[in-house]
Design a protein around this motif. Sequence first.
Motif, PDB file in Angstrom:
ATOM      1  N   ASP A  83      71.190   9.370  21.652  1.00 12.51           N
ATOM      2  CA  ASP A  83      71.081  10.281  20.510  1.00 12.51           C
ATOM      3  C   ASP A  83      69.661  10.294  19.941  1.00 12.51           C
ATOM      4  O   ASP A  83      69.170  11.343  19.492  1.00 12.51           O
ATOM      5  N   VAL A  84      69.004   9.146  19.960  1.00 13.75           N
ATOM      6  CA  VAL A  84      67.608   9.096  19.508  1.00 13.75           C
ATOM      7  C   VAL A  84      66.726   9.931  20.428  1.00 13.75           C
ATOM      8  O   VAL A  84      65.898  10.740  19.975  1.00 13.75           O
ATOM      9  N   ASN A  85      66.889   9.759  21.737  1.00 14.22           N
ATOM     10  CA  ASN A  85      66.111  10.559  22.685  1.00 14.22           C
ATOM     11  C   ASN A  85      66.416  12.044  22.540  1.00 14.22           C
ATOM     12  O   ASN A  85      65.528  12.893  22.689  1.00 14.22           O
ATOM     13  N   ALA A  86      67.673  12.355  22.257  1.00 19.20           N
ATOM     14  CA  ALA A  86      68.079  13.752  22.139  1.00 19.20           C
ATOM     15  C   ALA A  86      67.410  14.444  20.955  1.00 19.20           C
ATOM     16  O   ALA A  86      67.256  15.664  20.960  1.00 19.20           O
ATOM     17  N   GLU A  87      66.997  13.682  19.959  1.00 20.54           N
ATOM     18  CA  GLU A  87      66.259  14.290  18.849  1.00 20.54           C
ATOM     19  C   GLU A  87      64.937  14.876  19.338  1.00 20.54           C
ATOM     20  O   GLU A  87      64.497  15.921  18.847  1.00 20.54           O
ATOM     21  N   ILE A  88      64.307  14.210  20.301  1.00 21.77           N
ATOM     22  CA  ILE A  88      63.083  14.751  20.888  1.00 21.77           C
ATOM     23  C   ILE A  88      63.398  16.004  21.684  1.00 21.77           C
ATOM     24  O   ILE A  88      62.700  17.020  21.580  1.00 21.77           O
ATOM     25  N   ALA A  89      64.451  15.950  22.495  1.00 18.39           N
ATOM     26  CA  ALA A  89      64.836  17.132  23.271  1.00 18.39           C
ATOM     27  C   ALA A  89      65.146  18.308  22.357  1.00 18.39           C
ATOM     28  O   ALA A  89      64.745  19.451  22.634  1.00 18.39           O
ATOM     29  N   ASP A  90      65.854  18.045  21.263  1.00 22.99           N
ATOM     30  CA  ASP A  90      66.192  19.113  20.318  1.00 22.99           C
ATOM     31  C   ASP A  90      64.937  19.689  19.664  1.00 22.99           C
ATOM     32  O   ASP A  90      64.839  20.898  19.427  1.00 22.99           O
ATOM     33  N   ALA A  91      63.974  18.823  19.357  1.00 22.32           N
ATOM     34  CA  ALA A  91      62.728  19.294  18.740  1.00 22.32           C
ATOM     35  C   ALA A  91      61.932  20.153  19.710  1.00 22.32           C
ATOM     36  O   ALA A  91      61.355  21.182  19.320  1.00 22.32           O
ATOM     37  N   ILE A  92      61.878  19.757  20.980  1.00 18.89           N
ATOM     38  CA  ILE A  92      61.193  20.556  21.997  1.00 18.89           C
ATOM     39  C   ILE A  92      61.857  21.923  22.117  1.00 18.89           C
ATOM     40  O   ILE A  92      61.183  22.965  22.190  1.00 18.89           O
ATOM     41  N   LEU A  93      63.172  21.927  22.128  1.00 17.50           N
ATOM     42  CA  LEU A  93      63.907  23.184  22.218  1.00 17.50           C
ATOM     43  C   LEU A  93      63.606  24.083  21.030  1.00 17.50           C
ATOM     44  O   LEU A  93      63.355  25.294  21.201  1.00 17.50           O
ATOM     45  N   ALA A  94      63.616  23.525  19.837  1.00 19.46           N
ATOM     46  CA  ALA A  94      63.371  24.330  18.634  1.00 19.46           C
ATOM     47  C   ALA A  94      61.990  24.979  18.675  1.00 19.46           C
ATOM     48  O   ALA A  94      61.840  26.158  18.332  1.00 19.46           O
ATOM     49  N   VAL A  95      60.989  24.217  19.104  1.00 18.97           N
ATOM     50  CA  VAL A  95      59.631  24.765  19.212  1.00 18.97           C
ATOM     51  C   VAL A  95      59.586  25.873  20.259  1.00 18.97           C
ATOM     52  O   VAL A  95      58.976  26.927  20.057  1.00 18.97           O
ATOM     53  N   GLY A  96      60.255  25.649  21.381  1.00 17.62           N
ATOM     54  CA  GLY A  96      60.264  26.647  22.434  1.00 17.62           C
ATOM     55  C   GLY A  96      60.941  27.939  22.006  1.00 17.62           C
ATOM     56  O   GLY A  96      60.431  29.035  22.280  1.00 17.62           O
ATOM     57  N   LEU A  97      62.077  27.833  21.334  1.00 15.55           N
ATOM     58  CA  LEU A  97      62.776  29.030  20.880  1.00 15.55           C
ATOM     59  C   LEU A  97      61.929  29.812  19.888  1.00 15.55           C
ATOM     60  O   LEU A  97      61.847  31.055  19.954  1.00 15.55           O
ATOM     61  N   GLU A  98      61.297  29.103  18.973  1.00 15.83           N
ATOM     62  CA  GLU A  98      60.444  29.778  17.999  1.00 15.83           C
ATOM     63  C   GLU A  98      59.253  30.446  18.685  1.00 15.83           C
ATOM     64  O   GLU A  98      58.889  31.583  18.342  1.00 15.83           O
ATOM     65  N   SER A  99      58.686  29.772  19.663  1.00  9.18           N
ATOM     66  CA  SER A  99      57.507  30.308  20.345  1.00  9.18           C
ATOM     67  C   SER A  99      57.818  31.614  21.067  1.00  9.18           C
ATOM     68  O   SER A  99      57.000  32.532  21.091  1.00  9.18           O
ATOM     69  N   PHE A 100      58.989  31.685  21.661  1.00 12.09           N
ATOM     70  CA  PHE A 100      59.348  32.861  22.442  1.00 12.09           C
ATOM     71  C   PHE A 100      60.245  33.837  21.691  1.00 12.09           C
ATOM     72  O   PHE A 100      60.739  34.810  22.276  1.00 12.09           O
ATOM     73  N   GLY A 101      60.451  33.575  20.406  1.00 12.71           N
ATOM     74  CA  GLY A 101      61.222  34.502  19.592  1.00 12.71           C
ATOM     75  C   GLY A 101      62.669  34.619  20.006  1.00 12.71           C
ATOM     76  O   GLY A 101      63.280  35.696  19.911  1.00 12.71           O
ATOM     77  N   LEU A 102      63.257  33.493  20.443  1.00  7.57           N
ATOM     78  CA  LEU A 102      64.642  33.495  20.899  1.00  7.57           C
ATOM     79  C   LEU A 102      65.553  32.848  19.860  1.00  7.57           C
ATOM     80  O   LEU A 102      65.170  31.870  19.204  1.00  7.57           O
ATOM     81  N   PRO A 103      66.772  33.358  19.696  1.00  7.37           N
ATOM     82  CA  PRO A 103      67.704  32.779  18.719  1.00  7.37           C
ATOM     83  C   PRO A 103      68.384  31.532  19.265  1.00  7.37           C
ATOM     84  O   PRO A 103      68.592  31.401  20.472  1.00  7.37           O
ATOM     85  N   ALA A 104      68.749  30.637  18.375  1.00  4.68           N
ATOM     86  CA  ALA A 104      69.469  29.435  18.793  1.00  4.68           C
ATOM     87  C   ALA A 104      70.850  29.786  19.325  1.00  4.68           C
ATOM     88  O   ALA A 104      71.361  29.139  20.241  1.00  4.68           O
ATOM     89  N   THR A 105      71.464  30.817  18.743  1.00  3.67           N
ATOM     90  CA  THR A 105      72.763  31.309  19.215  1.00  3.67           C
ATOM     91  C   THR A 105      72.562  32.723  19.727  1.00  3.67           C
ATOM     92  O   THR A 105      72.560  33.689  18.961  1.00  3.67           O
ATOM     93  N   PRO A 106      72.363  32.873  21.030  1.00  5.58           N
ATOM     94  CA  PRO A 106      71.995  34.181  21.561  1.00  5.58           C
ATOM     95  C   PRO A 106      73.186  35.119  21.718  1.00  5.58           C
ATOM     96  O   PRO A 106      74.339  34.681  21.750  1.00  5.58           O
ATOM     97  N   ASP A 107      72.876  36.393  21.813  1.00  9.60           N
ATOM     98  CA  ASP A 107      73.864  37.412  22.130  1.00  9.60           C
ATOM     99  C   ASP A 107      74.166  37.314  23.618  1.00  9.60           C
ATOM    100  O   ASP A 107      73.318  37.581  24.457  1.00  9.60           O
ATOM    101  N   LYS A 108      75.395  36.958  23.979  1.00  7.13           N
ATOM    102  CA  LYS A 108      75.739  36.732  25.380  1.00  7.13           C
ATOM    103  C   LYS A 108      75.686  38.006  26.216  1.00  7.13           C
ATOM    104  O   LYS A 108      75.650  37.939  27.448  1.00  7.13           O
ATOM    105  N   ASP A 109      75.684  39.154  25.560  1.00  2.91           N
ATOM    106  CA  ASP A 109      75.645  40.419  26.290  1.00  2.91           C
ATOM    107  C   ASP A 109      74.229  40.937  26.493  1.00  2.91           C
ATOM    108  O   ASP A 109      74.033  41.993  27.111  1.00  2.91           O
ATOM    109  N   ASP A 110      73.244  40.207  25.967  1.00 10.61           N
ATOM    110  CA  ASP A 110      71.852  40.635  26.073  1.00 10.61           C
ATOM    111  C   ASP A 110      71.128  39.746  27.079  1.00 10.61           C
ATOM    112  O   ASP A 110      70.849  38.583  26.792  1.00 10.61           O
ATOM    113  N   PRO A 111      70.788  40.255  28.276  1.00 12.31           N
ATOM    114  CA  PRO A 111      70.132  39.411  29.289  1.00 12.31           C
ATOM    115  C   PRO A 111      68.743  38.951  28.886  1.00 12.31           C
ATOM    116  O   PRO A 111      68.227  37.974  29.440  1.00 12.31           O
ATOM    117  N   ASN A 112      68.108  39.632  27.928  1.00 12.21           N
ATOM    118  CA  ASN A 112      66.798  39.204  27.444  1.00 12.21           C
ATOM    119  C   ASN A 112      66.893  38.115  26.391  1.00 12.21           C
ATOM    120  O   ASN A 112      65.872  37.649  25.898  1.00 12.21           O
TER     121      ASN A 112
END
Length: 419
Positions: A83-112
């Motif tokens: 769980d401690v390591n996963a905090e790093i993984a979650d932080a990397i993910l959050a930065v990546g989503l913000e960088s590429f303008g992607l939502p944390a909960t995406p629209d499953k019908d939108d391939p983009n």
Amino acid sequence: MSDHEQTEEEWAGDFDPFSDPDERRVLFAALDSFRQYRRTAHRNTTHRRRQAFYALPSEHWQMLSEPPFSVLNHFNAVDDAIDVNAEIADAILAVGLESFGLPATPDKDDPNQNWHDTATASDVNKAHSTIRQFYRDWSAEGQVERDVCYEPVLKDLREEFAARSAAGEEIRVLVPGAGLGRFVFDLCLAGFAAEGNEISYHQLLASSWVLNHTAGPAKHALHPFALHFSNLKSRQQQLRSVAIPDTHPGTAIHEAATSGQAIGSMSMSAADFVVLYKQPEQKASFDAVATVFFIDTAPNLIRYIEAIRHCLKPNGLWVNVGPLLWHFDDGHPGQGQAQAQAQGHGQGKEDTDAGIGEPGNVELTEEEVLALVRRMGFEVEARAGDRFCGYIQDGDSMLQNLYRPGHWIARKVEMERAA
């Protein structure tokens, strides 16, 4: 590169992951692999071991549940470390989503937009190995490995460019296979204009986080060996924790600038090294190329040498440190140190050079590598490589995997001289 620049500004090159469906798929899979880190680590590490433990005869597992063994309690402690390591993984993910303008909960019908559940088992394994790599590149404990690999290159570059640096000249250094960006940062702090190049989205996402978004020095805990149960002398060894980053990039650069220290610049290109650095605009762009644990990611080393020669200035320096663990041995990409997999980053549809993704591969000895370097327009000026080092190696493990990386310096010369 300042501590506050955003990822899309840092990643230069022909880099639009949404312009091609395959490119988008690779990015989405990398993002999803960090999302799945926590769940897959628990499932593959402790859940299946609990099942196997309870499959023992009842009197046996009950005995091993009690002190001094307390195996079930240890599984709980490993879960906490995950769980401690996963905090790093979650932080990397959050930065990546913000960088590429992607939502944390995406629209499953939108391939983009729908990046959930796109990661394969291989993608998830890369996320796990990327998290562990912070031990080598960004912890105080990993310094012993970095000293063998990075310090010799820094020493060579300082000696080569001391006079020009003292005169205020900008010295441009290219670092292919830049991974988590530590060596690029070290070069910047040493006064060089460092440009890293990386093809792996896992590495790019993680390097963006550590270089630009960490909370401060030693602010994040990491259990680098928590998922490994073999060759342990003690349970405490498996649960060992380190603090990252040992040096906070933003703080270090600010302190250096405040003290009047001459610091350089840093940037990162996201592209296939061969494709990007053979472009006409890259010709004779760099004073030096530093390859650290990189050249053995080449299925065809000639392509790498061509790109290095193309982007080096006349009389430019190539410094190499690393082993020859050919990652494409038998046609299968390995779990490479630089993780330079043939994922297609920066490869447009019209490229005539497929970069490292082209067919074919060959494994060479060090003698053959150096002969090839000489044949292709370089003069080998020095050769060393007697120091041993591990790669994300637990120094207390009962199994020690060690490299004795080669270290050599070559200079770009006129082809007539080289011949």
